[in-house]
Design a protein around this motif. Structure first.
Motif, mmCIF file in Angstrom:
data_model
loop_
_atom_site.group_PDB
_atom_site.id
_atom_site.type_symbol
_atom_site.label_atom_id
_atom_site.label_comp_id
_atom_site.label_asym_id
_atom_site.label_seq_id
_atom_site.Cartn_x
_atom_site.Cartn_y
_atom_site.Cartn_z
ATOM 1 N N VAL A 182 0.840 -1.201 0.000
ATOM 2 C CA VAL A 182 0.000 0.000 0.000
ATOM 3 C C VAL A 182 0.876 1.252 0.000
ATOM 4 C CG1 VAL A 182 -1.607 1.341 1.408
ATOM 5 C CG2 VAL A 182 -2.019 -1.089 1.015
ATOM 6 N N ASP A 183 1.951 1.229 0.764
ATOM 7 C CA ASP A 183 2.842 2.382 0.833
ATOM 8 C C ASP A 183 3.478 2.679 -0.528
ATOM 9 O OD1 ASP A 183 4.096 4.455 2.370
ATOM 10 O OD2 ASP A 183 5.964 3.331 2.162
ATOM 11 N N GLN A 184 3.751 1.637 -1.299
ATOM 12 C CA GLN A 184 4.361 1.802 -2.613
ATOM 13 C C GLN A 184 3.414 2.485 -3.594
ATOM 14 O OE1 GLN A 184 5.295 -1.870 -4.662
ATOM 15 N NE2 GLN A 184 7.150 -0.957 -5.503
ATOM 16 N N VAL A 185 2.125 2.258 -3.463
ATOM 17 C CA VAL A 185 1.146 2.840 -4.395
ATOM 18 C C VAL A 185 0.177 3.771 -3.664
ATOM 19 C CG1 VAL A 185 1.294 0.988 -6.091
ATOM 20 C CG2 VAL A 185 -0.339 0.793 -4.222
ATOM 21 N N ARG A 186 0.648 4.445 -2.629
ATOM 22 C CA ARG A 186 -0.214 5.298 -1.798
ATOM 23 C C ARG A 186 -0.853 6.428 -2.583
ATOM 24 N NH1 ARG A 186 4.972 5.977 -0.271
ATOM 25 N NH2 ARG A 186 5.890 8.030 -0.579
ATOM 26 N N HIS A 187 -0.266 6.823 -3.719
ATOM 27 C CA HIS A 187 -0.839 7.889 -4.542
ATOM 28 C C HIS A 187 -2.008 7.401 -5.392
ATOM 29 C CE1 HIS A 187 2.186 5.826 -6.910
ATOM 30 N NE2 HIS A 187 1.610 6.273 -8.005
ATOM 31 N N LEU A 188 -2.226 6.081 -5.445
ATOM 32 C CA LEU A 188 -3.304 5.504 -6.253
ATOM 33 C C LEU A 188 -4.458 4.951 -5.421
ATOM 34 C CD1 LEU A 188 -1.149 3.431 -8.782
ATOM 35 C CD2 LEU A 188 -2.182 5.654 -9.174
ATOM 36 N N VAL A 189 -4.236 4.740 -4.127
ATOM 37 C CA VAL A 189 -5.239 4.066 -3.302
ATOM 38 C C VAL A 189 -5.631 4.905 -2.086
ATOM 39 C CG1 VAL A 189 -4.481 1.757 -3.980
ATOM 40 C CG2 VAL A 189 -3.526 2.799 -1.953
ATOM 41 N N LYS A 190 -6.786 4.534 -1.506
ATOM 42 C CA LYS A 190 -7.254 5.099 -0.245
ATOM 43 C C LYS A 190 -7.376 3.924 0.718
ATOM 44 C CE LYS A 190 -11.586 6.093 0.670
ATOM 45 N NZ LYS A 190 -12.922 6.686 0.603
ATOM 46 N N VAL A 191 -6.872 4.082 1.937
ATOM 47 C CA VAL A 191 -6.844 2.988 2.899
ATOM 48 C C VAL A 191 -7.598 3.398 4.165
ATOM 49 C CG1 VAL A 191 -5.362 1.478 4.259
ATOM 50 C CG2 VAL A 191 -4.592 2.289 2.032
ATOM 51 N N GLU A 192 -8.442 2.477 4.639
ATOM 52 C CA GLU A 192 -9.164 2.664 5.899
ATOM 53 C C GLU A 192 -8.938 1.451 6.765
ATOM 54 O OE1 GLU A 192 -13.341 3.471 5.258
ATOM 55 O OE2 GLU A 192 -12.864 4.283 3.273
ATOM 56 N N GLU A 193 -8.748 1.667 8.052
ATOM 57 C CA GLU A 193 -8.616 0.555 9.002
ATOM 58 C C GLU A 193 -10.014 0.178 9.479
ATOM 59 O OE1 GLU A 193 -6.002 1.792 12.100
ATOM 60 O OE2 GLU A 193 -4.248 1.724 10.797
ATOM 61 N N ILE A 194 -10.315 -1.119 9.448
ATOM 62 C CA ILE A 194 -11.619 -1.581 9.924
ATOM 63 C C ILE A 194 -11.432 -2.680 10.961
ATOM 64 C CG2 ILE A 194 -12.929 -0.934 7.909
ATOM 65 C CD1 ILE A 194 -12.717 -3.780 6.927
#
Length: 60
Positions: free
Chosen positions: A48-60
């Motif tokens: 996720v860190d490598q493509v952080r400019h392409l994705v949105k991350v939420e902790e569930i």
């Protein structure tokens, strides 16, 4: 830390470098606005860190 991460592809991979395209595909994301739930571990966080400019991350 949370048990799972909700990862959403918010930007297309068109124009991205091949390494980032493969990382997004390995996360199970094929098209924009697609969402997947992945376990929260070091390997997934690194991807996720490598493509952080392409994705949105939420902790569930």
């Amino acid at each position: 830390m949370a048990n799972k991460l909700k990862i959403t592809l918010v930007k297309s991979t068109i124009g991205s470098i091949p390494k980032h395209r493969k990382t997004v595909e390995a996360l199970g994301l094929k098209r924009p606005n697609k969402t997947v739930e992945m376990p929260d571990n070091v390997a997934i966080r690194g991807m996720v860190d490598q493509v952080r400019h392409l994705v949105k991350v939420e902790e569930i």
